[in-house]
Motif scaffolding. Structure first.
Motif, short mmCIF file in Angstrom:
data_model
loop_
_atom_site.label_atom_id
_atom_site.label_comp_id
_atom_site.label_asym_id
_atom_site.label_seq_id
_atom_site.Cartn_x
_atom_site.Cartn_y
_atom_site.Cartn_z
N GLY A 56 62.99 -97.36 -63.34
CA GLY A 56 63.25 -98.38 -62.34
C GLY A 56 64.55 -99.10 -62.64
N VAL A 57 65.02 -99.86 -61.65
CA VAL A 57 66.26 -100.63 -61.78
C VAL A 57 66.05 -102.01 -61.19
N ALA A 58 66.50 -103.02 -61.94
CA ALA A 58 66.70 -104.36 -61.40
C ALA A 58 68.20 -104.53 -61.33
N ILE A 59 68.72 -104.85 -60.15
CA ILE A 59 70.18 -104.95 -60.00
C ILE A 59 70.57 -106.26 -59.35
N ASN A 60 71.46 -106.97 -60.02
CA ASN A 60 72.13 -108.12 -59.42
C ASN A 60 73.51 -107.61 -59.05
N PRO A 61 73.71 -107.25 -57.79
CA PRO A 61 74.97 -106.65 -57.39
C PRO A 61 76.11 -107.65 -57.26
N ALA B 64 69.92 -92.57 -52.87
CA ALA B 64 70.02 -91.22 -53.45
C ALA B 64 69.12 -91.01 -54.66
N ILE B 65 68.56 -92.10 -55.20
CA ILE B 65 67.70 -91.95 -56.37
C ILE B 65 66.25 -92.20 -55.96
N SER B 66 65.33 -91.64 -56.72
CA SER B 66 63.92 -91.71 -56.32
C SER B 66 63.12 -92.77 -57.06
N ILE B 67 63.78 -93.55 -57.92
CA ILE B 67 63.06 -94.60 -58.66
C ILE B 67 63.18 -95.93 -57.91
N PRO B 68 62.23 -96.84 -58.13
CA PRO B 68 62.29 -98.12 -57.42
C PRO B 68 63.43 -99.01 -57.93
N VAL B 69 64.05 -99.70 -56.99
CA VAL B 69 65.15 -100.62 -57.27
C VAL B 69 64.79 -101.97 -56.67
N VAL B 70 64.91 -103.03 -57.48
CA VAL B 70 64.69 -104.39 -57.01
C VAL B 70 66.02 -105.13 -57.10
N GLU B 71 66.43 -105.70 -55.97
CA GLU B 71 67.66 -106.49 -55.90
C GLU B 71 67.38 -107.90 -56.41
N LEU C 32 61.13 -112.05 -62.72
CA LEU C 32 60.29 -111.71 -61.57
C LEU C 32 60.53 -110.26 -61.14
N ALA C 33 61.78 -109.81 -61.21
CA ALA C 33 62.09 -108.42 -60.85
C ALA C 33 61.42 -107.44 -61.81
N LEU C 34 61.42 -107.75 -63.11
CA LEU C 34 60.75 -106.87 -64.07
C LEU C 34 59.26 -106.80 -63.80
#
Length: 145
Positions: A71-76, A92-99, A135-137
């Motif tokens: 998974g990814v937590a991203i602060n863009p 393009a990726i299959s894992i969950p991403v939380v902004e 919270l994202a984790l």
């Protein structure tokens, strides 16, 4: 092997603690990294924590996460409002991403109200200060259960 979550940070987040403390507070990115590592361990994850001011590097890291993380937590940062490339990389990726956003982007300037990332991510956490990362984790842990 402990599953890994990438925590990615975009432009200017390396200046946390000095940059606009009235908006972002006094917590540094190193403080946030330490808290993420501690909480990640509690949740059963290794944390790969990174920051770049360059959009293409963030895109490359999203691709890398798709191959090696759960998974990814991203602060863009500001790229959240402008980057179709990051939107496409998340799709393009299959894992969950939380902004993640430290400030409430909807209570700020109008140009910050729109995110190019949100539609590709599982969700967005915004406005809870540095705790937004924690919270994202927890959200990622919940998504994976």
């Amino acid at each position: 092997m402990t599953p890994t979550i990438f925590v990615l940070n975009g432009p200017n987040l390396n200046a946390l603690g000095k940059r606009e403390p009235g908006i972002y507070g006094g917590t540094t990115l190193a403080d946030i990294e330490a808290e993420c590592r501690s909480v990640g361990q509690t949740l059963g994850f290794a944390i790969d924590f990174r920051q770049s001011n360059h959009e293409g590097v963030l895109v490359d890291w999203l691709h890398e996460a798709g191959e090696s993380a759960v998974g990814v937590a991203i602060n863009p940062g500001a790229y959240g409002h402008t980057s179709i490339a990051m939107h496409d990389a998340i799709r393009a990726i299959s894992i969950p991403v939380v902004e993640v956003h430290i400030s409430n982007i909807h209570a700020r300037e109008e140009f910050r109200h729109t995110s190019m990332i949100t539609a590709a991510a599982k969700g967005m956490i915004s406005g809870f200060g540095p705790h937004s990362y924690i919270l994202a984790l927890h959200a990622l842990k919940n998504i994976m259960q």
